[in-house]
Scaffold this active site. Structure first.
Site, PDB file in Angstrom:
ATOM      1  N   SER A   1      21.452 -38.958  -4.568  1.00 52.35           N
ATOM      2  CA  SER A   1      22.864 -38.633  -4.392  1.00 52.35           C
ATOM      3  C   SER A   1      23.710 -39.887  -4.600  1.00 52.35           C
ATOM      4  CB  SER A   1      23.074 -37.996  -3.022  1.00 52.35           C
ATOM      5  OG  SER A   1      24.345 -37.408  -2.925  1.00 52.35           O
TER       6      SER A   1
ATOM      7  N   ASP B   1      23.586 -27.279  -7.481  1.00 57.36           N
ATOM      8  CA  ASP B   1      24.232 -28.541  -7.120  1.00 57.36           C
ATOM      9  C   ASP B   1      25.449 -28.740  -8.013  1.00 57.36           C
ATOM     10  OD1 ASP B   1      24.934 -31.170  -6.521  1.00 57.36           O
ATOM     11  OD2 ASP B   1      22.872 -31.915  -6.604  1.00 57.36           O
TER      12      ASP B   1
ATOM     13  N   HIS C   1      21.779 -29.098  -3.415  1.00 55.68           N
ATOM     14  CA  HIS C   1      21.766 -30.551  -3.238  1.00 55.68           C
ATOM     15  C   HIS C   1      21.024 -30.918  -1.953  1.00 55.68           C
ATOM     16  CE1 HIS C   1      23.608 -34.526  -4.122  1.00 55.68           C
ATOM     17  NE2 HIS C   1      23.647 -34.677  -2.805  1.00 55.68           N
TER      18      HIS C   1
END
Length: 320
Positions: A159, A253, A283
């Site tokens: 991320s 995501d 995600h």
């Protein structure tokens, strides 16, 4: 939504989350800590030995790091990985090494430096990025003393950590900095413009969606002026000369399309790149469904790619 069958029951039990994680950052940090608590292990655990230290930062600050070593490692220099935690640049596993950093150490046999960079909203870009770059330079300069191979240093992160990992590779190339052997970009946020179809399509409040990512970028970036590619790597005009890469994306995501596009651009620039997309997953789904076969297979896939990339070079060329 086309949710993966292994995850449908997990998603059905998830409650909506705030669309602005920065608004009450202490609550956000506490919530993430609770989510990760079952996977967090402090100190040595039999497979990984952990040392706490600090590295001189770019602004006279001290950057906390953990140095992870595989227990019972064979003599000789180890490959090394700078692991950068995620958390929207504003939270993360700050009580100890990330579980993903431990996985890297145990499963790839690497020395891992797990860095705790400065966070937003207290410290917007470039503070956290420059902290990570300082630690990368420290790792390279001290590789021999640490028992690491300076020719086999990788960066990895998920991320926001994937964003910072990609940015470090750009900066190391541009600044004539440390040689990075491999970049592992897991569900990376790379483009503050959020103009892709996946960014607009993913709006479910139960997991990371457009609104949450928009709030993250607004907190991370200084107001006004051009956005640096070291903040949002997708803004880099030239991706040539970067280290080989692995890019992981997930079908639900909002960051999926920018990750796949970055992988495509790397490939077009002559950079070897492997991609893995997980359909029907959101995600950081692994944190919500850690015992699912899908989470295990996904983790095994990227760890295998990283382990292969950092394997000791062959004594003789394949052509021989």
């Amino acid at each position: 939504m086309n949710v993966h069958p292994e995850l449908a029951g997990v998603l059905a039990g998830m409650a909506p989350r705030t669309d602005d994680p920065i608004a009450d950052i202490e609550a956000t940090r506490a919530g993430f800590k609770a989510l990760m608590a079952p996977r967090m292990r402090l100190g040595d655990d039999g497979a990984v030995r952990v040392e706490e230290t600090t590295v001189p930062g770019p602004d006279g600050n001290a950057v906390p790091v953990q140095i992870l070593r595989p227990a019972g490692a064979a003599p000789g220099p180890l490959p090394a990985v700078l692991y950068i935690h995620g958390g929207g640049f504003s939270y993360g596993e700050l009580d100890g090494p990330s579980p993903m950093a431990r996985d890297v150490c145990a499963e790839t046999g690497s020395l891992v430096v797990n860095v705790h960079y400065r966070l937003v909203p207290e410290h917007p870009f470039p503070a956290g990025f420059e902290d990570c770059y300082a630690v990368l330079c420290w790792l390279s300069a001290n590789a021999a003393a640490l028992g690491a191979d300076p020719a086999r240093i990788a960066v990895a992160g998920a991320s926001a950590g994937g964003c910072l990992s990609a940015a470090l590779c750009l900066a190391a190339r541009d600044r004539g900095g440390p040689a990075v052997a491999f970049q592992t970009l897991l569900i990376p946020c790379l483009d503050d413009r959020l103009a892709t179809p996946s960014a607009r399509r993913v709006t479910d409040p139960r997991f990371t969606n457009y609104a949450k990512v928009r709030a993250m970028w607004d907190a991370y970036l200084p107001s006004g002026g051009a956005v640096s590619p070291y903040a949002a790597p997708a803004r880099a005009d030239d991706l040539s000369g970067l280290p080989p890469a692995y890019v992981l994306t997930c079908g639900l995501d909002p960051l999926r399309d920018e990750g796949l596009d970055y992988a495509r651009r790397l490939s077009e620039a002559g950079v070897p790149v492997e991609t893995k997309d997980v359909p029907g997953a959101w995600h950081l789904f692994e944190a919500f469904a850690p015992d699912s076969d899908l989470a295990r297979r996904t983790t095994r896939h990227w760890l295998t790619a990283l382990r292969t990339a950092l394997a000791a070079p062959l004594a003789t060329p394949l052509a021989s």
